[in-house]
Scaffold this active site. Structure first.
Site, PDB file in Angstrom:
ATOM      1  N   ASN A  52       0.778  -1.230  -0.023  1.00  0.00           N
ATOM      2  CA  ASN A  52      -0.040  -0.023  -0.222  1.00  0.00           C
ATOM      3  C   ASN A  52       0.915   1.206   0.037  1.00  0.00           C
ATOM      4  O   ASN A  52       1.442   1.636   0.896  1.00  0.00           O
ATOM      5  CB  ASN A  52      -0.841   0.055   1.337  1.00  0.00           C
ATOM      6  CG  ASN A  52      -1.589   1.123   1.300  1.00  0.00           C
ATOM      7  OD1 ASN A  52      -1.828   2.083   0.521  1.00  0.00           O
ATOM      8  ND2 ASN A  52      -2.237   1.557   2.690  1.00  0.00           N
ATOM      9  N   GLU A  71      -6.856   4.584   8.158  1.00  0.00           N
ATOM     10  CA  GLU A  71      -6.821   5.875   7.769  1.00  0.00           C
ATOM     11  C   GLU A  71      -7.935   6.561   7.320  1.00  0.00           C
ATOM     12  O   GLU A  71      -8.235   7.656   7.471  1.00  0.00           O
ATOM     13  CB  GLU A  71      -5.441   6.254   6.840  1.00  0.00           C
ATOM     14  CG  GLU A  71      -4.127   6.117   7.455  1.00  0.00           C
ATOM     15  CD  GLU A  71      -2.921   5.343   7.077  1.00  0.00           C
ATOM     16  OE1 GLU A  71      -3.219   5.727   5.696  1.00  0.00           O
ATOM     17  OE2 GLU A  71      -2.102   5.079   7.454  1.00  0.00           O
ATOM     18  N   LYS A 112       0.082   4.386  -0.354  1.00  0.00           N
ATOM     19  CA  LYS A 112      -0.591   5.307   0.238  1.00  0.00           C
ATOM     20  C   LYS A 112      -0.389   6.682  -0.609  1.00  0.00           C
ATOM     21  O   LYS A 112      -0.263   6.685  -1.790  1.00  0.00           O
ATOM     22  CB  LYS A 112       0.042   5.847   1.511  1.00  0.00           C
ATOM     23  CG  LYS A 112      -0.072   4.455   2.646  1.00  0.00           C
ATOM     24  CD  LYS A 112       0.179   4.557   4.073  1.00  0.00           C
ATOM     25  CE  LYS A 112      -0.131   3.323   4.826  1.00  0.00           C
ATOM     26  NZ  LYS A 112       0.135   3.515   6.336  1.00  0.00           N
ATOM     27  N   GLU A 141      -5.402  -5.321  10.810  1.00  0.00           N
ATOM     28  CA  GLU A 141      -4.189  -4.083  10.925  1.00  0.00           C
ATOM     29  C   GLU A 141      -4.410  -3.466  12.366  1.00  0.00           C
ATOM     30  O   GLU A 141      -5.391  -2.470  12.293  1.00  0.00           O
ATOM     31  CB  GLU A 141      -4.235  -3.326   9.665  1.00  0.00           C
ATOM     32  CG  GLU A 141      -4.332  -3.760   8.319  1.00  0.00           C
ATOM     33  CD  GLU A 141      -3.547  -2.760   7.551  1.00  0.00           C
ATOM     34  OE1 GLU A 141      -2.243  -2.700   7.141  1.00  0.00           O
ATOM     35  OE2 GLU A 141      -4.211  -1.702   7.290  1.00  0.00           O
ATOM     36  N   SER A 169       3.532  -2.416  10.384  1.00  0.00           N
ATOM     37  CA  SER A 169       4.843  -2.485  10.459  1.00  0.00           C
ATOM     38  C   SER A 169       5.494  -3.782  10.018  1.00  0.00           C
ATOM     39  O   SER A 169       6.490  -4.389  10.887  1.00  0.00           O
ATOM     40  CB  SER A 169       5.392  -2.138  12.014  1.00  0.00           C
ATOM     41  OG  SER A 169       4.864  -0.578  12.177  1.00  0.00           O
ATOM     42  N   HIS A 202      -9.484   1.094   4.791  1.00  0.00           N
ATOM     43  CA  HIS A 202      -8.141   1.483   5.507  1.00  0.00           C
ATOM     44  C   HIS A 202      -8.530   2.151   6.911  1.00  0.00           C
ATOM     45  O   HIS A 202      -9.299   3.089   6.649  1.00  0.00           O
ATOM     46  CB  HIS A 202      -7.171   1.881   4.686  1.00  0.00           C
ATOM     47  CG  HIS A 202      -5.658   1.692   5.288  1.00  0.00           C
ATOM     48  ND1 HIS A 202      -5.386   2.585   5.958  1.00  0.00           N
ATOM     49  CD2 HIS A 202      -4.603   0.986   5.056  1.00  0.00           C
ATOM     50  CE1 HIS A 202      -4.202   2.463   6.567  1.00  0.00           C
ATOM     51  NE2 HIS A 202      -3.706   1.486   6.009  1.00  0.00           N
ATOM     52  N   GLY A 207       2.531   1.966  10.889  1.00  0.00           N
ATOM     53  CA  GLY A 207       3.393   3.157  10.817  1.00  0.00           C
ATOM     54  C   GLY A 207       4.122   3.514  12.090  1.00  0.00           C
ATOM     55  O   GLY A 207       4.795   4.607  12.017  1.00  0.00           O
TER      56      GLY A 207
HETATM   57  C1  PEP Z   1      -0.968   0.047   6.141  1.00  0.00           C
HETATM   58  O1  PEP Z   1      -1.073   1.072   6.030  1.00  0.00           O
HETATM   59  O2  PEP Z   1      -1.765  -0.793   5.530  1.00  0.00           O
HETATM   60  C2  PEP Z   1       0.346  -0.360   6.921  1.00  0.00           C
HETATM   61  C3  PEP Z   1       0.387  -1.576   7.559  1.00  0.00           C
HETATM   62  O3  PEP Z   1       1.344   0.297   7.235  1.00  0.00           O
HETATM   63  P1  PEP Z   1       2.986  -0.018   7.918  1.00  0.00           P
HETATM   64  O4  PEP Z   1       3.473  -1.095   7.097  1.00  0.00           O
HETATM   65  O5  PEP Z   1       3.555   1.469   7.385  1.00  0.00           O
HETATM   66  O6  PEP Z   1       2.460  -0.123   9.327  1.00  0.00           O
END
Ligand code: PEP
Length: 254
Positions: free
Chosen positions: A12, A100, A14, A170, A216, A98, A176
């Site tokens: 992703n 966000e 973003k 997630e 992460s 997601h 992040g």
């Molecule tokens: C995500 O935004 O779906 C995600 C898992 O981000 P990160 O890997 O940066 O934690």
């Protein structure tokens, strides 16, 4: 490692990467990952780079996805993107709900469910994201929160549509932040989600659905996470922006 379901690892990107940067990243991934057959691989660039990246990956083992779409078809919806527009770029997947978008665009489970339905009707496979906030986990409400998101965000899908849906667990506190759920924490929630899918749909459907972990994921923790029985892949944010990191996540997971 032999898994019951084929792993699916998705990047992703973003709101990152210009078209030129997207081309570099996509070309690098095609080169590094050309021999991988054991894992389904997808990248989700920003809308502005879908066309360019599509041309790079079209004849490769890397599939294309988008990061969002409208619940509506073509028409008077200024600023929105219809599923049919994503199909023009041969997109196969679309990330929906997601955290966000849930947080900053106030997307509800109901909206996510209508997008998931619209995605399937257009021939796209949704990657439906769920996950608890830190205070939910600390308050012992992880299953309650994730359960509500699963029931609401997948409402109205047929069993056939559910089988073609990917769920991404997630935990919001791990996105992040550099904090990864332990493999045991991930497996516990993944098993909970699969059981719940068995209740909502049926056991066969629950066995087929792939559940990605996101939060992460890095080259050095991918193998252990992917080794969990109910972890069927990863949704990768930050580490998917770099050819070496994303390739190593995939290669370390095989
Ligand atoms: C995500 O935004 O779906 C995600 C898992 O981000 P990160 O890997 O940066 O934690």
């Amino acid at each position: 490692m032999e898994k019951e379901r084929k792993l699916i690892i998705t990047g992703n990107w973003k709101m990152n990467k210009t078209v030129a940067e997207s081309l570099d990243l996509a070309n690098g991934l095609v080169r590094e990952l050309k021999d991988v057959t054991e894992v389904d691989i997808a990248v989700c660039p920003p809308f502005t780079a879908l066309g360019a990246v599509s041309e790079v990956v079209i004849d490769s083992n890397i599939r294309l996805g988008a990061q969002n779409m409208s619940e509506n078809g073509y028409g008077a919806h200024t600023g929105e993107i219809a599923a049919g527009m994503l199909k023009e770029f041969s997109a196969k997947y679309v990330i929906l709900g997601h955290s966000e978008r849930r947080q900053y665009q106030r997307e509800s489970d109901e909206l996510v469910a209508s997008k998931a339905k619209a995605a399937h009707e257009a021939g796209l496979k949704p990657i439906v994201c769920v996950g608890e906030q830190l205070e939910d986990r600390e308050g012992g409400r992880t299953e309650e929160v994730v359960g509500t998101q699963i029931r609401g965000s997948l409402a109205g899908l047929t069993t056939a549509q559910m089988e073609g849906t990917v769920v991404a667990y997630e935990p919001v506190w791990a996105i992040g932040t550099g904090k990864t759920a332990t493999s045991a924490q991930a497996q516990e929630v993944h098993a909970f989600i699969r059981n719940l899918l068995g209740d909502i749909f049926d056991e066969d459907t629950a066995r087929i659905v792939r559940i990605q972990y996101g939060g992460s994921v890095k080259p050095d923790n991918a193998r252990e996470l992917m080794g969990q029985a109910d972890v069927d892949g990863a949704l990768v944010g930050g580490a998917s922006l770099d050819v070496k990191n994303f390739s190593e996540i995939i290669l370390n997971s095989i």
